[in-house]
Scaffold this active site. Structure first.
Site, short mmCIF file in Angstrom:
data_model
loop_
_atom_site.label_atom_id
_atom_site.label_comp_id
_atom_site.label_asym_id
_atom_site.label_seq_id
_atom_site.Cartn_x
_atom_site.Cartn_y
_atom_site.Cartn_z
N LYS A 136 0.93 -1.01 -0.10
CA LYS A 136 -0.15 -0.28 0.15
C LYS A 136 0.77 1.28 -0.37
O LYS A 136 0.30 2.52 -0.95
CB LYS A 136 -0.53 -0.01 1.20
CG LYS A 136 -2.51 1.12 1.33
CD LYS A 136 -2.83 1.24 2.82
CE LYS A 136 -2.34 0.52 3.98
NZ LYS A 136 -1.40 1.11 4.74
N THR A 168 3.81 1.58 -0.55
CA THR A 168 4.14 1.47 -2.29
C THR A 168 3.54 1.94 -3.51
O THR A 168 4.36 3.11 -4.13
CB THR A 168 4.83 0.42 -2.31
OG1 THR A 168 6.27 -0.51 -1.51
CG2 THR A 168 5.86 0.39 -3.55
N ARG A 208 2.90 8.95 6.51
CA ARG A 208 2.85 8.35 8.41
C ARG A 208 4.38 8.40 8.42
O ARG A 208 4.94 7.96 7.71
CB ARG A 208 2.44 7.74 9.40
CG ARG A 208 0.88 7.55 9.04
CD ARG A 208 -0.46 6.72 9.46
NE ARG A 208 0.09 5.40 8.79
CZ ARG A 208 0.22 4.08 9.25
NH1 ARG A 208 -0.29 3.97 10.44
NH2 ARG A 208 -0.31 3.68 7.88
N LYS A 244 8.26 -5.89 10.42
CA LYS A 244 7.26 -5.51 9.38
C LYS A 244 8.25 -4.80 8.45
O LYS A 244 8.40 -4.40 7.44
CB LYS A 244 6.23 -4.78 10.13
CG LYS A 244 5.42 -3.68 8.70
CD LYS A 244 4.19 -3.11 9.28
CE LYS A 244 2.77 -2.51 8.29
NZ LYS A 244 3.70 -1.46 7.78
N ALA A 300 -2.57 1.96 12.84
CA ALA A 300 -4.46 1.39 12.61
C ALA A 300 -5.08 0.54 13.29
O ALA A 300 -6.29 1.20 12.93
CB ALA A 300 -4.71 1.66 10.97
N PHE A 348 -3.27 -0.34 7.13
CA PHE A 348 -3.64 -1.57 7.28
C PHE A 348 -4.43 -1.54 5.93
O PHE A 348 -5.03 -0.82 4.72
CB PHE A 348 -4.02 -1.97 8.17
CG PHE A 348 -2.79 -2.27 9.02
CD1 PHE A 348 -2.20 -3.62 8.86
CD2 PHE A 348 -2.90 -1.37 10.67
CE1 PHE A 348 -0.93 -2.92 9.02
CE2 PHE A 348 -1.43 -1.66 11.22
CZ PHE A 348 -0.57 -2.98 11.42
N PHE A 388 2.94 -8.70 -9.24
CA PHE A 388 4.02 -9.00 -8.58
C PHE A 388 4.76 -9.92 -9.27
O PHE A 388 4.07 -10.16 -10.71
CB PHE A 388 4.22 -10.34 -7.51
CG PHE A 388 3.66 -9.59 -6.79
CD1 PHE A 388 4.08 -10.17 -5.15
CD2 PHE A 388 3.18 -8.95 -5.96
CE1 PHE A 388 4.16 -9.70 -3.35
CE2 PHE A 388 2.68 -7.70 -4.71
CZ PHE A 388 3.21 -8.50 -3.56
N TRP A 425 6.84 -0.71 -7.84
CA TRP A 425 7.91 -1.60 -6.94
C TRP A 425 8.97 -1.40 -8.05
O TRP A 425 10.82 -1.69 -7.61
CB TRP A 425 7.62 -2.42 -6.42
CG TRP A 425 8.08 -2.95 -4.83
CD1 TRP A 425 9.51 -3.05 -4.92
CD2 TRP A 425 7.93 -3.19 -3.73
NE1 TRP A 425 10.32 -3.09 -3.73
CE2 TRP A 425 8.93 -3.79 -2.91
CE3 TRP A 425 6.21 -3.95 -3.45
CZ2 TRP A 425 8.81 -3.61 -1.79
CZ3 TRP A 425 6.41 -4.16 -2.36
CH2 TRP A 425 7.64 -4.68 -1.01
#
Length: 571
Positions: A86, A88, A109, A120, A288, A316, A396, A424
């Site tokens: 998200k 990215t 953030r 993470k 979140a 999230f 991906f 990405w």
């Protein structure tokens, strides 16, 4: 999550590159060049080294008559170990928007050290869609989180000091609800005892720590509209109760002045850039799943004055970050989003459809079909707020053409625009299809945003709407403690506040093992917390905790810095 980044980058460059490798090889513009892109005047900003700056909140006064840009929210399906990307996509979309000629600012953030040192990773994108300087962002940045930690613990110190010196306010030391804070994952600090060591070391009592991003002061900083509002919110923090159960606030301790002073620099949003030199305002960092999960309102408002388009994210899935962005942050800030992007991946959808992580590299249209129910629930949620949805398919390298076609065809049949993203591996160039789709949707003018509930509704009614209309559950049950708290909150007049649900991010339910779109479930509220300074009521559900722990092999064990200053292992 980062394994996917490495896979994509290996294919692109035929060599192994981590996020930090790419960031260290990037050519950054001096921060004055980024400020110039936004037409900032010299008194609007203050440099923090070569590539970071603080933008004064008073810039909003200078720009108050300037029209706001278009606000675009990026959210996702429920996260899985397969990765969604998200942040990215948020960064890559901002870069793509500028590539197609739209003056765009990103609002994110700040990363927390807890996840960075744990499992993470950071929260500033990845691959060729990162916010930089990456090492600064993921470590100490401009010191905002440290300032919040210090302010939080100053309040704790003042509480214990007051009790030690006679307790004029008659604080019941068994009912001190204010927790200490630390921006790290440390399970050993979840429950502690302070004041041990004899009469000169304070009054013994039970206490606890939470991670800084769960502190109410973090939420306050992120929802304050100016310095005076910050001080007023800090003064309203409920820290304890008396023996006759009267709430004690920071104002009763006369603490608000010192707390505001400690946050005098932290309140100003931070200006940085992406790998493609797109301006980014990175400020505040509430989680979140245990807080409201959005960057600061001041940064968002500044971005809306400085750009024609603003790309922001909420933590999230749409059941957590997006719901809180729309019901809490947008309500406080009078924001009016124009579109919402829900990020989804083939791999994550297949996990929601029943596959295990080690099975995801194989094409499986049946599992993909079953997993689409999770995406469908989130689309319905956003549409219930009167907002148009775009599905951003974060591709991906293991995804097959048939799987991508399946998602696009499903979206077409359900009248939801979709677009592929390869930001990405390809940076902004990989997000141009998504960028054009977003602009097209905004130009249609179909957004009619309205919060899900009225704050005047009861606590029970607001929770019922969130559970039934956002999670798809049947309703809410309350522990005996929570029911007692609701009665007390009603007596204090706190029931007319928005609700911030603390819930697992992995499931629409409060059971993290129930993936996809679970049916016939209820949400159990075990406890409520009054965040009166922030301006919402926190409902704790399931086994959610506000101080995470480290995994068996923390990421910190692989981090290092060489004698020449080169950083290794920072994702």
């Amino acid at each position: 999550m980062h394994l996917v980044c490495w896979e994509a980058l290996f294919v692109k460059d035929q060599e192994f590159k981590t996020d930090v490798d790419i960031a260290q090889q990037a050519t950054l513009l001096p921060i004055e060049n980024i400020a110039a892109q936004l037409d900032l005047e010299k008194d609007d900003w203050e440099p923090y080294g070569r590539y970071k700056a603080k933008i004064s909140i008073h810039t909003l006064d200078r720009l108050k008559d300037q029209a706001d840009g278009n606000l675009i929210l990026v959210t996702s399906i429920n996260p899985t170990p397969a990765g969604e990307g998200k942040s990215t996509v948020t960064v890559g979309l901002g870069q793509a928007m500028n590539r197609i000629g739209k003056k765009t600012v990103i609002a994110l953030r700040e990363p927390s050290l807890g996840p960075n040192m744990g499992l993470k990773g950071g929260a500033a994108g990845g691959g060729y869609s990162q916010v930089v300087p990456m090492d600064d962002l993921n470590l100490h940045f401009t010191g905002d989180l440290h300032a919040i930690t210090t302010a939080n613990n100053t309040l704790s110190s003042l509480i214990d000091n007051h009790i030690y010196h006679g307790n004029e306010l008659n604080i019941d030391q068994r009912r001190v609800v204010w927790k200490r804070a630390l921006d790290l994952n440390d399970r050993a600090l979840r429950q502690i005892v302070v004041g041990l060591g004899g009469p000169f070391s304070g009054v013994p009592r039970e206490d606890s720590f939470q991670i800084t991003v769960a502190s109410e002061i973090m939420a306050i900083l992120c929802l304050a509209t100016d310095m005076d509002d910050l001080k007023a919110r800090l003064s309203r923090i409920v820290v304890a109760y008396t023996y006759d159960k009267r709430p004690i606030t920071a104002r009763d301790l006369n603490a608000q002045g010192a707390l505001t002073l400690l946050l005098k620099d932290a309140i100003h949003p931070n200006l940085v850039q992406t790998l493609e030199n797109t301006p980014a305002l990175v400020h505040g960092g509430p989680f979140a799943n245990i807080a409201h999960g959005c960057n600061s309102l001041l940064a968002t408002k500044l971005a809306l004055k400085l750009g024609d388009y603003v790309i922001t994210e909420a933590g999230f899935g749409a059941d957590l970050g997006a719901e809180k962005f729309l019901n809490i942050k947008s309500r406080v800030g009078h924001l009016s989003p124009k579109a919402v992007i829900i990020v989804a991946t083939v791999r994550a959808l297949k996990m929601h459809g029943g596959l295990q992580k080690n099975e995801l590299d194989q094409e499986d249209l049946v599992a993909l079909k079953h997993g689409m129910t999770n995406l469908q629930r989130h689309i319905e949620t956003i549409q219930s707020f009167g907002l148009p949805v775009i599905v951003g398919i974060n591709r991906f390298t293991s995804d097959t053409d048939d799987e991508i076609h399946f998602i696009n065809q499903w979206c077409k049949e359900n009248n939801v625009p979709s677009a592929l993203s390869t930001v990405w591996a390809d940076g902004g160039a990989g997000g141009e299809e998504l960028a054009r789709t977003v602009v097209n949707v905004i130009n249609q003018g179909v957004a009619h945003f309205k919060p899900l509930y009225a704050v005047e509704e009861s606590i029970e009614a607001k929770l019922h709407k969130i559970v039934t209309q956002v999670y798809g559950g049947q309703g809410v049950t309350f522990s005996e403690k929570a029911l007692k708290q609701i009665k007390e909150f009603n007596q204090h007049g706190w029931d007319k506040l928005p609700i911030c649900v603390a819930k697992t991010q992995y499931s629409l339910s409060d059971d993290p093992s129930r993936l996809g779109r679970p049916q016939d479930f209820t949400i159990h509220v075990r406890e409520l917390h009054a965040s009166i300074g922030a301006g919402f009521i926190v409902a704790l559900t399931g086994n959610i905790m506000t101080m995470p722990g480290l995994p068996k092999e923390p990421a910190a064990l692989k981090m290092d810095i060489l004698s020449d200053g080169t950083i290794k292992g920072l994702f």
